[in-house]
Design a protein around this motif. Structure first.
Motif, PDB file in Angstrom:
ATOM      1  N   GLY A 274       0.890  -1.304   0.072  1.00  0.00           N
ATOM      2  CA  GLY A 274       0.010  -0.069   0.100  1.00  0.00           C
ATOM      3  C   GLY A 274       0.802   1.069  -0.119  1.00  0.00           C
ATOM      4  N   ASP A 275       0.080   2.415   0.628  1.00  0.00           N
ATOM      5  CA  ASP A 275       0.928   3.677   0.288  1.00  0.00           C
ATOM      6  C   ASP A 275       2.126   3.706   1.399  1.00  0.00           C
ATOM      7  OD1 ASP A 275      -0.877   4.359  -1.502  1.00  0.00           O
ATOM      8  OD2 ASP A 275      -2.375   5.326   0.013  1.00  0.00           O
ATOM      9  N   PHE A 276       1.922   2.919   2.457  1.00  0.00           N
ATOM     10  CA  PHE A 276       3.019   2.992   3.602  1.00  0.00           C
ATOM     11  C   PHE A 276       4.270   2.170   3.078  1.00  0.00           C
ATOM     12  CE2 PHE A 276       4.693   2.005   7.894  1.00  0.00           C
ATOM     13  CZ  PHE A 276       4.935   3.224   8.331  1.00  0.00           C
ATOM     14  N   PRO A 277       5.267   2.991   3.147  1.00  0.00           N
ATOM     15  CA  PRO A 277       6.596   2.186   2.700  1.00  0.00           C
ATOM     16  C   PRO A 277       7.050   1.279   3.462  1.00  0.00           C
ATOM     17  CG  PRO A 277       6.962   4.408   3.626  1.00  0.00           C
ATOM     18  CD  PRO A 277       5.729   4.266   3.489  1.00  0.00           C
ATOM     19  N   LEU A 278       6.551   0.353   3.801  1.00  0.00           N
ATOM     20  CA  LEU A 278       6.841  -0.799   4.820  1.00  0.00           C
ATOM     21  C   LEU A 278       8.272  -1.584   4.351  1.00  0.00           C
ATOM     22  CD1 LEU A 278       6.312  -2.469   7.224  1.00  0.00           C
ATOM     23  CD2 LEU A 278       5.077  -4.054   5.658  1.00  0.00           C
ATOM     24  N   TYR A 279       8.379  -1.741   3.115  1.00  0.00           N
ATOM     25  CA  TYR A 279       9.610  -2.365   2.760  1.00  0.00           C
ATOM     26  C   TYR A 279      11.026  -1.620   2.921  1.00  0.00           C
ATOM     27  CZ  TYR A 279       6.979  -6.482   0.858  1.00  0.00           C
ATOM     28  OH  TYR A 279       6.185  -7.679   0.673  1.00  0.00           O
ATOM     29  N   ASP A 280      10.701  -0.440   2.508  1.00  0.00           N
ATOM     30  CA  ASP A 280      11.838   0.548   2.469  1.00  0.00           C
ATOM     31  C   ASP A 280      12.057   0.730   4.003  1.00  0.00           C
ATOM     32  OD1 ASP A 280      12.041   0.973  -0.145  1.00  0.00           O
ATOM     33  OD2 ASP A 280      10.357   2.851  -0.262  1.00  0.00           O
ATOM     34  N   ILE A 281      11.240   0.956   4.917  1.00  0.00           N
ATOM     35  CA  ILE A 281      11.560   0.965   6.410  1.00  0.00           C
ATOM     36  C   ILE A 281      12.230  -0.205   6.649  1.00  0.00           C
ATOM     37  CG2 ILE A 281      10.529   0.977   8.766  1.00  0.00           C
ATOM     38  CD1 ILE A 281       8.368   2.686   7.389  1.00  0.00           C
ATOM     39  N   PHE A 282      11.914  -1.413   6.562  1.00  0.00           N
ATOM     40  CA  PHE A 282      12.685  -2.833   6.773  1.00  0.00           C
ATOM     41  C   PHE A 282      14.117  -2.385   6.386  1.00  0.00           C
ATOM     42  CE2 PHE A 282       8.572  -5.670   7.097  1.00  0.00           C
ATOM     43  CZ  PHE A 282       8.535  -5.153   8.468  1.00  0.00           C
ATOM     44  N   VAL A 283      14.241  -2.269   5.116  1.00  0.00           N
ATOM     45  CA  VAL A 283      15.775  -2.158   4.542  1.00  0.00           C
ATOM     46  C   VAL A 283      16.336  -1.086   5.342  1.00  0.00           C
ATOM     47  CG1 VAL A 283      16.953  -1.358   2.524  1.00  0.00           C
ATOM     48  CG2 VAL A 283      15.072  -3.043   2.220  1.00  0.00           C
ATOM     49  N   ALA A 284      15.931   0.035   5.510  1.00  0.00           N
ATOM     50  CA  ALA A 284      16.815   1.247   6.225  1.00  0.00           C
ATOM     51  C   ALA A 284      16.896   0.902   7.581  1.00  0.00           C
ATOM     52  CB  ALA A 284      15.633   2.323   6.228  1.00  0.00           C
ATOM     53  N   LEU A 285      16.031   0.137   8.460  1.00  0.00           N
ATOM     54  CA  LEU A 285      16.320  -0.243   9.717  1.00  0.00           C
ATOM     55  C   LEU A 285      17.340  -1.599   9.789  1.00  0.00           C
ATOM     56  CD1 LEU A 285      12.805  -0.411  11.323  1.00  0.00           C
ATOM     57  CD2 LEU A 285      14.695   1.361  11.706  1.00  0.00           C
ATOM     58  N   GLY A 286      17.406  -2.354   8.715  1.00  0.00           N
ATOM     59  CA  GLY A 286      18.374  -3.461   8.647  1.00  0.00           C
ATOM     60  C   GLY A 286      19.560  -2.973   8.362  1.00  0.00           C
ATOM     61  N   VAL A 287      19.790  -1.884   7.301  1.00  0.00           N
ATOM     62  CA  VAL A 287      21.025  -1.194   7.197  1.00  0.00           C
ATOM     63  C   VAL A 287      21.567  -0.520   8.473  1.00  0.00           C
ATOM     64  CG1 VAL A 287      22.414   0.716   5.787  1.00  0.00           C
ATOM     65  CG2 VAL A 287      20.755  -0.912   4.647  1.00  0.00           C
ATOM     66  N   LEU A 288      20.830   0.141   9.133  1.00  0.00           N
ATOM     67  CA  LEU A 288      21.291   0.879  10.290  1.00  0.00           C
ATOM     68  C   LEU A 288      21.806  -0.059  11.459  1.00  0.00           C
ATOM     69  CD1 LEU A 288      18.579   3.455  10.780  1.00  0.00           C
ATOM     70  CD2 LEU A 288      20.961   3.868  10.463  1.00  0.00           C
ATOM     71  N   ALA A 289      21.091  -1.474  11.428  1.00  0.00           N
ATOM     72  CA  ALA A 289      21.217  -2.325  12.447  1.00  0.00           C
ATOM     73  C   ALA A 289      22.677  -3.150  11.965  1.00  0.00           C
ATOM     74  CB  ALA A 289      20.236  -3.466  12.415  1.00  0.00           C
TER      75      ALA A 289
END
Length: 492
Positions: A274-289
């Motif tokens: 949907g409109d919420f960028p869920l996958y992008d948030i996962f990728v961003a949090l994964g990279v930060l981790a």
């Protein structure tokens, strides 16, 4: 008997826990716990073979068909995780009696095995059940027993680590329960397969959106995904050594499973897209981790704590694969679930052997152990090479698939960050290698002997697994490819 394997997978360790109290003696409780864990591993292997050959297994408790009754549902995804959890428990228990003899008072050792089997039953129950509320029930069983196991560490800091874990874990479980309650309020069912059929019709409801948000945040707390990771370094570093081995190889993997299960099976596909960028948030949090945890690991003087921070970074890789939103990315995550269990269990088991001989996890107390404990030290080096992702190890396989998935999606920056993040592992692994092999041992270290056989056996079984599955990748690659395709809505 084979038709009842899904329920026996959970019932056997659940009934085994109080049986340990009846046995009364620590050595008998250890032998019985090991037997129960081996039986769980055997049943998990049978279930994986059966699911691979014949498809998903549906088991109705008490003869009440779903959705009216409680269903245990075994597919390739949770059969794969059942094998990982039962296998990690069995290998850790091989060294448990020897290890805890130095870390836990004799009068508490029987209770240690009771809590261990309850934790195992809870983790297996989370994986096997097809009922959302039962997920919460088994989550609480595993969590409460985990808090107990962590609190048994020999340092009083273990009590604070367990209390901190309890507070954050309770918050996470409460969020999950609220989300499940919202779903039940909107659909009138708790069966996951039934929820998957009913939710698409109401996926625009704010209540369903809130349910997913609560569940995801709660799982990410249990998962120790950055920035919700603060409980993990203390829990892993202060817990008894074999408990750390077991938790690192299984607990966070089950949390990743829940994230995948609710995201890909329970909630509809158009909800994720949907409109919420869920996958992008996962990728961003994964990279930060990956980067934040790896940087923190470099500066730790306690090696158990450094490798614990490394686990947070490795969780990041799994979340990156999940966030790519493709079958190959999901396969990379499922591969890393298995491969990370192998390499992190090997590293923590090697550290457990060193702590058994030296009595400390401080890097400064391990100078020169490469000569005094050659087999243990070499196992740590090989496990570290796997963690870095050197070819011919399982760590390389995971990261190859993850980088390939990122490139296939045209996300070259993500692929570059995965490679660069892997190189950071060289820094904290090299610190240990340098201390073991290139620093002068203290007078105390000169008297240290090689680890006993109960440590060396599981250590080298894990190291052989790291090397074997890094060369012959057929089993994990085939299983994870089929599981990923099924989750993405295709046919294996």
């Amino acid at each position: 008997m084979l038709s009842h394997l899904p329920i026996l997978q959970v019932i056997v360790p659940l009934l085994g826990a109080p049986a340990c109290l009846i046995l009364g003696r620590a050595r008998l409780a250890w032998a019985f716990s090991l037997l129960v864990s081996m039986l769980s591993l055997f049943m998990a292997a049978l279930l994986l073979l059966q699911v691979h050959d014949t498809g998903t297994i549906s088991y109705a408790l008490g003869g009440w068909d779903a959705p009216w009754g409680i269903e245990y549902r075994i597919d390739l995804l949770n059969a794969w995780l059942l094998l990982i959890v039962a296998g990690s428990s069995t290998l850790a228990l091989l060294a448990a009696q020897t290890s805890i003899s130095r870390e836990i008072a004799a009068e508490k050792q029987v209770f240690f095995y009771v809590a261990w089997l309850l934790c195992l039953a809870g983790l297996l129950g989370i994986l096997a059940t097809g009922d959302a509320f039962n997920v919460f029930v088994f989550l609480e069983i595993s969590s409460l027993s985990t808090y107990t196991l962590v609190s048994l560490g020999k340092d009083r800091k273990a009590l604070w680590a367990a209390f901190r874990y309890l507070i954050l874990g309770t918050i996470g479980a409460t969020f999950i329960l609220i989300g499940i309650g919202f779903m039940y309020m909107m659909t009138g069912t708790l069966n996951m397969a039934d929820l998957a059929q009913r939710l698409p019709a109401i996926n625009d409801s704010y209540t369903v959106v809130a349910a997913y948000a609560f569940i995801i945040v709660g799982i990410c707390l249990k998962l120790a995904l950055f920035p919700l990771h603060n409980w993990l370094p203390g829990a892993y570093s202060q817990a008894p050594s074999v408990v750390t081995v077991f938790l690192a190889a299984s607990s966070t993997k089950v949390a990743v499973y829940l994230l995948i299960r609710f995201t890909y099976t329970v909630f509809p596909a158009n909800f994720r897209a949907g409109d919420f960028p869920l996958y992008d948030i996962f990728v961003a949090l994964g990279v930060l981790a990956v980067f934040m945890a790896s940087a923190a690991a470099i500066y730790q003087g306690n090696i158990k704590r450094a490798i614990a921070y490394s686990s947070i970074g490795q969780i990041g890789y799994m979340i990156i694969g999940l966030g790519l939103g493709s079958a190959m990315g999901l396969q990379a995550t499922l591969l890393h679930l298995f491969n990370h269990a192998l390499m992190k269990a090997a590293l923590f088991m090697a550290l457990a052997a060193m702590i058994y001989r030296v009595g400390s996890a401080q890097l400064s107390d391990m100078k020169g152990l490469g000569k005094q404990m050659p087999w243990t030290s070499m196992s740590f080096v090989l496990g570290g090479l796997s963690l870095i992702g050197v070819p011919l190890t399982v760590g390389f396989v995971s990261k190859w698939y993850l980088v390939s998935a990122a490139v296939a999606e045209g996300r070259w920056p993500v692929a570059f960050l995965v490679v660069f993040g892997s190189l950071l592992a060289i820094a904290y692994i090299w610190r240990v290698v340098e201390t073991l092999y290139f620093q002068k041992p203290s007078e105390t270290a000169l008297t240290v002997k090689e680890a006993p056989l109960p440590f060396l056996l599981p250590i080298w079984l894990l190291i052989i697994g790291n090397l074997y599955f890094g060369i012959d990748t057929r089993l994990p690659v085939v299983i994870t490819a089929e599981a990923a395709m099924t989750l993405m809505g295709g046919t294996p």
